[in-house]
Design an enzyme around this catalytic site. Structure first.
Site, short mmCIF file in Angstrom:
data_model
loop_
_atom_site.label_atom_id
_atom_site.label_comp_id
_atom_site.label_asym_id
_atom_site.label_seq_id
_atom_site.Cartn_x
_atom_site.Cartn_y
_atom_site.Cartn_z
N ARG A 193 0.82 -1.22 0.00
CA ARG A 193 0.00 0.00 0.00
C ARG A 193 0.85 1.28 0.00
NH1 ARG A 193 -2.18 -3.65 -1.00
NH2 ARG A 193 -3.88 -4.73 0.03
N SER A 245 -10.31 -1.07 4.39
CA SER A 245 -9.44 -1.24 5.56
C SER A 245 -8.86 0.10 5.98
CB SER A 245 -8.29 -2.20 5.23
OG SER A 245 -8.83 -3.48 5.00
N GLU A 315 -4.07 3.21 6.58
CA GLU A 315 -4.05 2.99 5.14
C GLU A 315 -4.84 4.12 4.46
OE1 GLU A 315 -4.81 -1.03 3.85
OE2 GLU A 315 -5.83 -0.32 2.05
#
Ligand SMILES: Cc1cc2nc3c(=O)[nH]c(=O)nc-3n(C[C@H](O)[C@H](O)[C@H](O)COP(=O)(O)OP(=O)(O)OC[C@H]3O[C@@H](n4cnc5c(N)ncnc54)[C@H](O)[C@@H]3O)c2cc1C
Length: 326
Positions: A193, A245, A315
Site C-alpha cells: 500500500r 481497511s 491505510e
C-alpha cells in the site's frame, strides 16, 4: 472566455478561479464547481467543502488546466474510496478524474498474453472485466476494489495475494506543469500500500497505466471474479458507508485481529462505528462527521498500542482542514 458547466449557484469561470485573467489561459472544456461538498465524492460520505472542484474533459484539458494553475494547490482524486476529508474542507482545487480519463484499450495481444492501457479515471472493476473478456489473467482482484486505476496506482491497491504494481509495465504521468510522459516501475519504491518516486520532482500524478497480463481463460477469470466478490460480501460491511481497511496489516499479523482482540468491535464515537462485521472497517452509521471518524481512528491506535504494543499505521489518507471556514 472559457467554457464550463455551472453546477452550483457559486460556479465561476475557470480562468477567474485560477488567475483572474482570461487572456493568459487556454480554453478549458471541463466542469468547475466552487464550494463543492466532498461528502458527495468520498465513500465515507463525510467531509467539508472543496474551495474549487474541477472535472477535466480529458487529458488535454487537464494539461491545459495545470499549465494555467502553477501556483494553485491541487489535490487529485479518483472515487474517494480511501479518503477522509476533514470537516473544514479543502483549500485550493480538487481535480476529480473518475470517468474522465477513461480510455481503456487492448494495445497488443499475442500467444503469451497482452498489454492493456487504462486511463487513471477508469474504475478498477471495469479493468478486471475488460481483461477477462480478452482472455487475459491476473487482473481479477481489481474487480472488488471500488476505486479508479489512478487510485490503485497511488495506493498499490491489492487483495487476496495480488497487487496493482505486480501487473504494471509502465505508467503515464502528468505533472504540475501539464507535461505528459512515461515512467517505469523501476523509478519507484513499491511496497505494501505504498508507492514512492525515488527522486524528488515537481508534483505529479498518474494519468494512466499499462498493464501486462498473461494469457488466461475467460470463463476461469469470471469464476474467480465472482468468487472474490462473494468473499467480500460475506466479510465486509458493504451496506454502510466505509473506506475499506482503515489500517495497514502489520508484518505477520492482521490489523482486524488486533482490533478485535482489544474488544473494540462495535465501539462508537458519534456516528462512526468499528464494524461488528470486520474490525478493520469503520462505518458511517448515518450521521457521522469526519471528526468522529478521525477520533475513532486515533482511539483504535491508542488502545491497540497500549494493549498489544503494535502501532497501527493508517491505510486511509486523511486530508483537509479540521475547522470549518465561514
Ligand atoms: C468497500 C471497500 C473495499 C476496499 N477494498 C480494498 C482492497 O481490497 N484493497 C485495497 O488496496 N484497497 C481497498 N479499498 C480502498 C480503496 O478502494 C483503494 O485504496 C483504491 O485504490 C482507492 O482508489 P480511489 O480512486 O478511490 O482513490 P481516492 O480515494 O480518490 O484517492 C486515494 C489516494 O490516491 C491518490 N490518487 C487518486 N488518483 C490519483 C492519481 N491519478 N494520481 C496520483 N494519485 C492519485 C489520492 O490523492 C489519494 O491520496 C477498499 C475501499 C472500500 C470502500
Amino acid at each position: 472566455m472559457t467554457s464550463l458547466s455551472q453546477n452550483t449557484g457559486l460556479a465561476m469561470s475557470v480562468t477567474e478561479v485560477l488567475t483572474g485573467d482570461a487572456s493568459s489561459m487556454p480554453v478549458l472544456r471541463g466542469e468547475m464547481r466552487t464550494h463543492e461538498p466532498m461528502s458527495k465524492h468520498t465513500s465515507w460520505r463525510v467531509g467539508g467543502h472543496a474551495d474549487n472542484y474541477y472535472v477535466p474533459a480529458d487529458l488535454d484539458d487537464l494539461s491545459n488546466l495545470l499549465q494555467g494553475s502553477i501556483h494553485e494547490s491541487i489535490y487529485v482524486i479518483g472515487l474517494g474510496s480511501n479518503l477522509l476529508v476533514r470537516d473544514g474542507g479543502l483549500r485550493g482545487m480538487v481535480v476529480a478524474l473518475h470517468a474522465r480519463l477513461n480510455d481503456l484499450r487492448l494495445i497488443e495481444q499475442n500467444q503469451s498474453g497482452g498489454l492493456i492501457y487504462a486511463g487513471a479515471g477508469v474504475a478498477c472493476a471495469k479493468v478486471a472485466r475488460f481483461a477477462a473478456k480478452h482472455n487475459l489473467a491476473g487482473a481479477e482482484f481489481l474487480a472488488g476494489i471500488p476505486g479508479t486505476v489512478g487510485g490503485a496506482l497511488a495506493m498499490n491497491a491489492g487483495c487476496f495475494g495480488s497487487e496493482t504494481w505486480k501487473i504494471v509495465e509502465r505508467v503515464q504521468i502528468i505533472n504540475h506543469s501539464g507535461h505528459v510522459f512515461i515512467r517505469q516501475p523501476g523509478e519507484y519504491t513499491i511496497g505494501y500500500r505504498s508507492v514512492t518516486l525515488q527522486r524528488t520532482v515537481e508534483t505529479e500524478w498518474f494519468a494512466g497505466g499499462y498493464l501486462r497480463l498473461p494469457h488466461g481463460d475467460r470463463t476461469e477469470s469470471w469464476q474467480r471474479i465472482k468468487q472474490l466478490l462473494v468473499q467480500r460480501v460475506d466479510s465486509q460491511p458493504l451496506n454502510q458507508p466505509n473506506a475499506g481497511s482503515v489500517f495497514r496489516n502489520p508484518p505477520g499479523d492482521y490489523a482486524a485481529r488486533l482490533i478485535e482482540a482489544c474488544s473494540l468491535k462495535g465501539c462508537r464515537i458519534g456516528g462512526a462505528m468499528i464494524s461488528p462485521k470486520h474490525a478493520n472497517f469503520i462505518v458511517n452509521t448515518g450521521n457521522a462527521n469526519a471528526a468522529d471518524i478521525e477520533a475513532l481512528i486515533k482511539m483504535v491506535q491508542d488502545r491497540v498500542k497500549k494493549e498489544t504494543g503494535v502501532e497501527l499505521i493508517q491505510e486511509v489518507r486523511v486530508i483537509g482542514d479540521a475547522r470549518r471556514h465561514s
